[in-house]
Design a protein around this motif. Structure first.
Motif, PDB file in Angstrom:
ATOM      1  N   MET A   1       0.856  -1.171   0.000  1.00 32.75           N
ATOM      2  CA  MET A   1       0.000   0.000   0.000  1.00 32.75           C
ATOM      3  C   MET A   1       0.903   1.235   0.000  1.00 32.75           C
ATOM      4  O   MET A   1       1.908   1.276   0.702  1.00 32.75           O
ATOM      5  N   ASP A   2       0.548   2.228  -0.780  1.00 35.17           N
ATOM      6  CA  ASP A   2       1.352   3.453  -0.790  1.00 35.17           C
ATOM      7  C   ASP A   2       0.949   4.371   0.363  1.00 35.17           C
ATOM      8  O   ASP A   2      -0.009   4.106   1.092  1.00 35.17           O
ATOM      9  N   ASP A   3       1.709   5.445   0.553  1.00 27.31           N
ATOM     10  CA  ASP A   3       1.471   6.364   1.667  1.00 27.31           C
ATOM     11  C   ASP A   3       0.083   6.982   1.635  1.00 27.31           C
ATOM     12  O   ASP A   3      -0.568   7.141   2.668  1.00 27.31           O
ATOM     13  N   TRP A   4      -0.366   7.367   0.448  1.00 29.17           N
ATOM     14  CA  TRP A   4      -1.683   8.008   0.313  1.00 29.17           C
ATOM     15  C   TRP A   4      -2.787   7.078   0.796  1.00 29.17           C
ATOM     16  O   TRP A   4      -3.645   7.477   1.585  1.00 29.17           O
ATOM     17  N   ASP A   5      -2.756   5.851   0.319  1.00 27.33           N
ATOM     18  CA  ASP A   5      -3.801   4.893   0.694  1.00 27.33           C
ATOM     19  C   ASP A   5      -3.674   4.474   2.151  1.00 27.33           C
ATOM     20  O   ASP A   5      -4.687   4.291   2.833  1.00 27.33           O
ATOM     21  N   ALA A   6      -2.450   4.338   2.632  1.00 24.23           N
ATOM     22  CA  ALA A   6      -2.251   3.984   4.044  1.00 24.23           C
ATOM     23  C   ALA A   6      -2.829   5.079   4.946  1.00 24.23           C
ATOM     24  O   ALA A   6      -3.501   4.781   5.938  1.00 24.23           O
ATOM     25  N   GLY A   7      -2.583   6.339   4.607  1.00 21.40           N
ATOM     26  CA  GLY A   7      -3.129   7.439   5.395  1.00 21.40           C
ATOM     27  C   GLY A   7      -4.644   7.435   5.413  1.00 21.40           C
ATOM     28  O   GLY A   7      -5.268   7.590   6.470  1.00 21.40           O
ATOM     29  N   SER A   8      -5.260   7.237   4.270  1.00 24.53           N
ATOM     30  CA  SER A   8      -6.728   7.191   4.195  1.00 24.53           C
ATOM     31  C   SER A   8      -7.267   6.014   4.997  1.00 24.53           C
ATOM     32  O   SER A   8      -8.254   6.139   5.730  1.00 24.53           O
ATOM     33  N   PHE A   9      -6.627   4.867   4.842  1.00 29.45           N
ATOM     34  CA  PHE A   9      -7.039   3.661   5.550  1.00 29.45           C
ATOM     35  C   PHE A   9      -6.961   3.877   7.063  1.00 29.45           C
ATOM     36  O   PHE A   9      -7.900   3.564   7.802  1.00 29.45           O
ATOM     37  N   LEU A  10      -5.850   4.437   7.530  1.00 30.90           N
ATOM     38  CA  LEU A  10      -5.678   4.674   8.961  1.00 30.90           C
ATOM     39  C   LEU A  10      -6.663   5.702   9.497  1.00 30.90           C
ATOM     40  O   LEU A  10      -7.147   5.581  10.624  1.00 30.90           O
ATOM     41  N   SER A  54      -7.667  11.133  -1.199  1.00 28.18           N
ATOM     42  CA  SER A  54      -8.509  12.101  -1.901  1.00 28.18           C
ATOM     43  C   SER A  54      -7.733  13.362  -2.278  1.00 28.18           C
ATOM     44  O   SER A  54      -8.169  14.136  -3.116  1.00 28.18           O
ATOM     45  N   LEU A  55      -6.558  13.561  -1.663  1.00 30.94           N
ATOM     46  CA  LEU A  55      -5.716  14.737  -1.959  1.00 30.94           C
ATOM     47  C   LEU A  55      -4.468  14.365  -2.742  1.00 30.94           C
ATOM     48  O   LEU A  55      -3.532  15.146  -2.848  1.00 30.94           O
ATOM     49  N   ARG A  56      -4.456  13.152  -3.282  1.00 30.56           N
ATOM     50  CA  ARG A  56      -3.276  12.651  -3.993  1.00 30.56           C
ATOM     51  C   ARG A  56      -2.787  13.633  -5.039  1.00 30.56           C
ATOM     52  O   ARG A  56      -1.615  13.881  -5.192  1.00 30.56           O
ATOM     53  N   GLY A  58      -3.070  17.107  -5.355  1.00 32.35           N
ATOM     54  CA  GLY A  58      -3.553  18.273  -4.636  1.00 32.35           C
ATOM     55  C   GLY A  58      -3.241  19.608  -5.244  1.00 32.35           C
ATOM     56  O   GLY A  58      -3.269  20.603  -4.555  1.00 32.35           O
ATOM     57  N   GLY A  59      -2.898  19.689  -6.530  1.00 34.52           N
ATOM     58  CA  GLY A  59      -2.659  20.981  -7.159  1.00 34.52           C
ATOM     59  C   GLY A  59      -1.562  21.754  -6.465  1.00 34.52           C
ATOM     60  O   GLY A  59      -0.429  21.316  -6.392  1.00 34.52           O
ATOM     61  N   ILE A  60      -1.912  22.897  -5.898  1.00 34.76           N
ATOM     62  CA  ILE A  60      -0.928  23.785  -5.273  1.00 34.76           C
ATOM     63  C   ILE A  60      -0.232  23.100  -4.118  1.00 34.76           C
ATOM     64  O   ILE A  60       0.937  23.347  -3.851  1.00 34.76           O
ATOM     65  N   ARG A  61      -0.914  22.200  -3.431  1.00 39.99           N
ATOM     66  CA  ARG A  61      -0.288  21.480  -2.328  1.00 39.99           C
ATOM     67  C   ARG A  61       0.936  20.712  -2.806  1.00 39.99           C
ATOM     68  O   ARG A  61       1.923  20.605  -2.106  1.00 39.99           O
ATOM     69  N   GLU A  62       0.865  20.148  -3.989  1.00 37.25           N
ATOM     70  CA  GLU A  62       1.987  19.383  -4.524  1.00 37.25           C
ATOM     71  C   GLU A  62       3.158  20.285  -4.887  1.00 37.25           C
ATOM     72  O   GLU A  62       4.299  19.892  -4.760  1.00 37.25           O
ATOM     73  N   ILE A  63       2.877  21.493  -5.316  1.00 43.15           N
ATOM     74  CA  ILE A  63       3.933  22.420  -5.728  1.00 43.15           C
ATOM     75  C   ILE A  63       4.724  22.911  -4.513  1.00 43.15           C
ATOM     76  O   ILE A  63       5.939  23.000  -4.548  1.00 43.15           O
ATOM     77  N   ILE A  64       4.038  23.217  -3.407  1.00 39.91           N
ATOM     78  CA  ILE A  64       4.711  23.801  -2.250  1.00 39.91           C
ATOM     79  C   ILE A  64       5.328  22.759  -1.318  1.00 39.91           C
ATOM     80  O   ILE A  64       6.118  23.110  -0.467  1.00 39.91           O
ATOM     81  N   ARG A  65       5.006  21.508  -1.478  1.00 40.89           N
ATOM     82  CA  ARG A  65       5.598  20.473  -0.649  1.00 40.89           C
ATOM     83  C   ARG A  65       7.054  20.238  -1.040  1.00 40.89           C
ATOM     84  O   ARG A  65       7.376  20.204  -2.213  1.00 40.89           O
ATOM     85  N   PRO A  66       7.902  20.004  -0.044  1.00 40.98           N
ATOM     86  CA  PRO A  66       9.280  19.630  -0.380  1.00 40.98           C
ATOM     87  C   PRO A  66       9.301  18.321  -1.167  1.00 40.98           C
ATOM     88  O   PRO A  66       8.399  17.491  -1.024  1.00 40.98           O
TER      89      PRO A  66
END
Length: 106
Positions: A1-10, A54-56, A58-66
């Motif tokens: 499971m990738d991080d995105w799905d693990a986070g949603s699952f948890l 659901s935020l995989r 994420g538009g601007i979120r992806e740009i500003i993340r390290p």
């Protein structure tokens, strides 16, 4: 499971556990005292930092993340989790038979 799905699952598991604690007025078995409200707050805080599928994209979120956070979206949540939080994460995924590798701590 990738991080995105693990986070949603948890997050979904946490919601079930939070509801159970609220209804029975008892904390998680791993909690060190009887303050179930504090346990609910701790679990909500822990999961608030987790990635969500659901935020995989994420538009601007992806740009500003390290870059490290784009490669391992769970990195921040893992780094800010206390030892009990990390134990909860690993235990819940293991209970459900989910294979996931935590990110290397920074």
């Amino acid at each position: 499971m990738d991080d995105w799905d693990a986070g949603s699952f948890l997050k979904n598991i946490a919601m079930i556990e939070i509801r159970a604690m609220a209804r029975r007025a008892k904390p998680l078995e791993m909690w060190t005292n009887e303050d179930y409200v504090a346990c609910i707050a701790w679990l909500a805080d822990l999961c608030h930092n987790m990635p969500d599928a659901s935020l995989r994209r994420g538009g601007i979120r992806e740009i500003i993340r390290p870059r490290s956070h784009r490669e391992r979206p769970f990195l921040h949540a893992w780094n800010v989790a206390d030892s009990m939080g990390r134990e909860w994460i690993i235990d819940r995924l293991k209970r459900e038979g989910v294979s996931w590798t935590p990110p290397a701590s920074m």
